[in-house]
Enzyme design. Sequence first.
Site, PDB file in Angstrom:
ATOM      1  N   SER A   1      25.887  32.550  -1.101  1.00 58.33           N
ATOM      2  CA  SER A   1      26.995  32.006  -1.869  1.00 58.33           C
ATOM      3  C   SER A   1      27.375  32.948  -3.013  1.00 58.33           C
ATOM      4  O   SER A   1      27.805  34.070  -2.763  1.00 58.33           O
ATOM      5  CB  SER A   1      26.644  30.601  -2.363  1.00 58.33           C
ATOM      6  OG  SER A   1      27.796  29.909  -2.780  1.00 58.33           O
TER       7      SER A   1
ATOM      8  N   ASP B   1      27.848  23.826   6.749  1.00 59.86           N
ATOM      9  CA  ASP B   1      28.138  24.098   5.341  1.00 59.86           C
ATOM     10  C   ASP B   1      29.309  23.236   4.869  1.00 59.86           C
ATOM     11  O   ASP B   1      30.371  23.229   5.490  1.00 59.86           O
ATOM     12  CB  ASP B   1      28.479  25.580   5.162  1.00 59.86           C
ATOM     13  CG  ASP B   1      28.447  26.034   3.716  1.00 59.86           C
ATOM     14  OD1 ASP B   1      28.497  25.178   2.812  1.00 59.86           O
ATOM     15  OD2 ASP B   1      28.370  27.254   3.499  1.00 59.86           O
TER      16      ASP B   1
ATOM     17  N   HIS C   1      24.430  24.727   3.473  1.00 57.52           N
ATOM     18  CA  HIS C   1      24.794  25.809   2.567  1.00 57.52           C
ATOM     19  C   HIS C   1      23.590  26.633   2.111  1.00 57.52           C
ATOM     20  O   HIS C   1      23.737  27.799   1.757  1.00 57.52           O
ATOM     21  CB  HIS C   1      25.521  25.220   1.344  1.00 57.52           C
ATOM     22  CG  HIS C   1      26.114  26.243   0.446  1.00 57.52           C
ATOM     23  ND1 HIS C   1      27.131  27.095   0.843  1.00 57.52           N
ATOM     24  CD2 HIS C   1      25.844  26.564  -0.858  1.00 57.52           C
ATOM     25  CE1 HIS C   1      27.470  27.888  -0.156  1.00 57.52           C
ATOM     26  NE2 HIS C   1      26.700  27.595  -1.200  1.00 57.52           N
TER      27      HIS C   1
END
Length: 254
Positions: free
Chosen positions: A88, A209, A232
């Site tokens: 991320s 996700d 995620h």
Amino acid sequence: MQLAYDRSGTGPTLVLLHPLGADRHVWEPVLDRVSAERDVITIDLPGFGGSPALDAGTPPTPAALGAAVAEFLDELAPGGPHHLAGNSLGGWVALEMAAAGHARSVTAIAPAGLWAQPLAPKRGVARGVARAIRPGLPALVRSPAGRRLALAGTVADADRVPPKAALRLVQAYADAPGFEDVNRAMRANRFTQMEHLRVPVTLAWAERDRLVARPAHLPARVRSVVLPGAGHLPMWDAPELVAKLLLQGSREAD
């Protein structure tokens, strides 16, 4: 700038960068698997975990975070550039470091910043809830149902996360002093240099996700893979797959 870190293993150096609202311990499920073949350095980004924030007046953009990490690595692990991997926000920081010439390869898992245009400001409602109920978190994560509730937005199968690890994940999210400023800086920017990267780049997308979607277009030279059944934070849902991905991604440059 001195950053908090852990280091283990032998082999080519691989630096792991965490997501927004996490710290270096988010990589725990894959460390034993990867450190058998790599000198693994996990770092708390500025403003997270045990690392201080950037100097006042320096906007904590992913590029600025990457510059701080690169400066720290020059002292900690001379002989770079090194293999970088991130999840991320950490994926975006790794890409910025590659664009600045500080990466030997990049493996970015559910990387932020590849949206079509900057995003509007948004308050972290879920983080506010986590902060409000912080005293009750130890009791909440002791039950499977509580862990599923606490990790619903990030882990597809919360039953795979032990109570102690779940507590650390949620507390890191609630406590990160740099969260608001970094989130604001992230949403106001985007990564636009993918076409210009000249090191091996692997992008991985978690099938379940809820936070980051794969962009419609990616350069042909960028390797793109899907992590089936993962959320995620796929290092908790699919540690074997993520470890294999990290080793493969860093192996391409060798």
